[in-house]
Design a protein around this motif. Sequence first.
Motif, PDB file in Angstrom:
ATOM      1  N   ASP A  30       0.832  -1.206   0.000  1.00 22.97           N
ATOM      2  CA  ASP A  30       0.000   0.000   0.000  1.00 22.97           C
ATOM      3  C   ASP A  30       0.871   1.263   0.000  1.00 22.97           C
ATOM      4  O   ASP A  30       0.597   2.211  -0.746  1.00 22.97           O
ATOM      5  CB  ASP A  30      -0.925   0.027   1.224  1.00 22.97           C
ATOM      6  N   ARG A  31       1.917   1.266   0.826  1.00 21.04           N
ATOM      7  CA  ARG A  31       2.797   2.437   0.874  1.00 21.04           C
ATOM      8  C   ARG A  31       3.468   2.661  -0.477  1.00 21.04           C
ATOM      9  O   ARG A  31       3.589   3.794  -0.945  1.00 21.04           O
ATOM     10  CB  ARG A  31       3.843   2.279   1.975  1.00 21.04           C
ATOM     11  N   LYS A  32       3.888   1.572  -1.098  1.00 23.37           N
ATOM     12  CA  LYS A  32       4.550   1.666  -2.400  1.00 23.37           C
ATOM     13  C   LYS A  32       3.603   2.247  -3.449  1.00 23.37           C
ATOM     14  O   LYS A  32       4.008   3.044  -4.290  1.00 23.37           O
ATOM     15  CB  LYS A  32       5.034   0.276  -2.834  1.00 23.37           C
ATOM     16  N   ASN A  33       2.340   1.860  -3.370  1.00 23.56           N
ATOM     17  CA  ASN A  33       1.345   2.318  -4.352  1.00 23.56           C
ATOM     18  C   ASN A  33       0.588   3.565  -3.885  1.00 23.56           C
ATOM     19  O   ASN A  33      -0.354   3.996  -4.548  1.00 23.56           O
ATOM     20  CB  ASN A  33       0.356   1.191  -4.655  1.00 23.56           C
ATOM     21  N   ASN A  34       0.988   4.095  -2.728  1.00 23.45           N
ATOM     22  CA  ASN A  34       0.373   5.299  -2.183  1.00 23.45           C
ATOM     23  C   ASN A  34      -1.139   5.158  -2.009  1.00 23.45           C
ATOM     24  O   ASN A  34      -1.912   6.049  -2.364  1.00 23.45           O
ATOM     25  CB  ASN A  34       0.722   6.524  -3.041  1.00 23.45           C
ATOM     26  N   VAL A  35      -1.540   4.006  -1.470  1.00 21.47           N
ATOM     27  CA  VAL A  35      -2.950   3.754  -1.164  1.00 21.47           C
ATOM     28  C   VAL A  35      -3.045   3.186   0.240  1.00 21.47           C
ATOM     29  O   VAL A  35      -2.045   2.796   0.837  1.00 21.47           O
ATOM     30  CB  VAL A  35      -3.611   2.765  -2.169  1.00 21.47           C
ATOM     31  N   GLN A  36      -4.262   3.134   0.768  1.00 20.43           N
ATOM     32  CA  GLN A  36      -4.476   2.514   2.080  1.00 20.43           C
ATOM     33  C   GLN A  36      -5.687   1.605   1.971  1.00 20.43           C
ATOM     34  O   GLN A  36      -6.814   2.063   1.882  1.00 20.43           O
ATOM     35  CB  GLN A  36      -4.688   3.560   3.178  1.00 20.43           C
ATOM     36  N   THR A  37      -5.420   0.291   1.991  1.00 22.94           N
ATOM     37  CA  THR A  37      -6.504  -0.683   1.866  1.00 22.94           C
ATOM     38  C   THR A  37      -6.907  -1.286   3.204  1.00 22.94           C
ATOM     39  O   THR A  37      -7.886  -2.015   3.272  1.00 22.94           O
ATOM     40  CB  THR A  37      -6.092  -1.827   0.915  1.00 22.94           C
ATOM     41  N   LEU A  38      -6.131  -1.007   4.249  1.00 23.77           N
ATOM     42  CA  LEU A  38      -6.417  -1.543   5.573  1.00 23.77           C
ATOM     43  C   LEU A  38      -6.778  -0.396   6.517  1.00 23.77           C
ATOM     44  O   LEU A  38      -6.319   0.732   6.321  1.00 23.77           O
ATOM     45  CB  LEU A  38      -5.200  -2.313   6.110  1.00 23.77           C
ATOM     46  N   PRO A  39      -7.544  -0.659   7.558  1.00 24.38           N
ATOM     47  CA  PRO A  39      -7.959   0.402   8.474  1.00 24.38           C
ATOM     48  C   PRO A  39      -6.889   0.778   9.515  1.00 24.38           C
ATOM     49  O   PRO A  39      -7.196   1.417  10.512  1.00 24.38           O
ATOM     50  CB  PRO A  39      -9.200  -0.183   9.150  1.00 24.38           C
TER      51      PRO A  39
END
Length: 133
Positions: A30-39
Motif C-alpha cells: 500500500d505504501r509503495k502504491n500510495n494507497v491505504q486498503t487496511l484500516p
Amino acid sequence: INPRVIEADYAVRGELVIKAMELNAQLAKDRKNNVQTLPFSEIVFCNIGNPHSLMQKPITFPREVISLCDAPHLLDHPQVGNIFSPDAITRAKEVLAQIPGGTGAYSESQGLAFIRQNVADFIEARDGYASDA
C-alpha cells in the motif's frame, strides 16, 4: 525421527504471526502504491517477546556489565568512565575477578558458584527464606 517431532510447530511462528506478516506485506505494498486498503497503518509485532518494538528502553546496566566482561580491555580505556556507568564498571571488575578464564571459559555445569550465591542471597533478602546456591 519421531513423527511428533517432525510435526512440531514453533509457537512464535504460528497463525497469528503468519497473518501479521501477511498484513505487514500488504501495508508495504500500500505504501509503495500510495494507497491505504487496511484500516490501520502499522503492525506492532509484540507476540515474540520483543519489548523494544513497543519502545521500551533497553535495560542498560546488564548490557554494560556484559560488554565489559566480554571485552575487558575496555576497562583500561581512558574514557571508560564516560562510556559506562560507575556501577557497571565495579560489577564487571567483580565478575571478572571470579572468572580467571574470562566469559568464554567453561564453568561448573550449574553455573558460576559466585553468581548462584548472589542469586540465593538476593532471594533470601527479598523473601526472607534461605535459598541454596
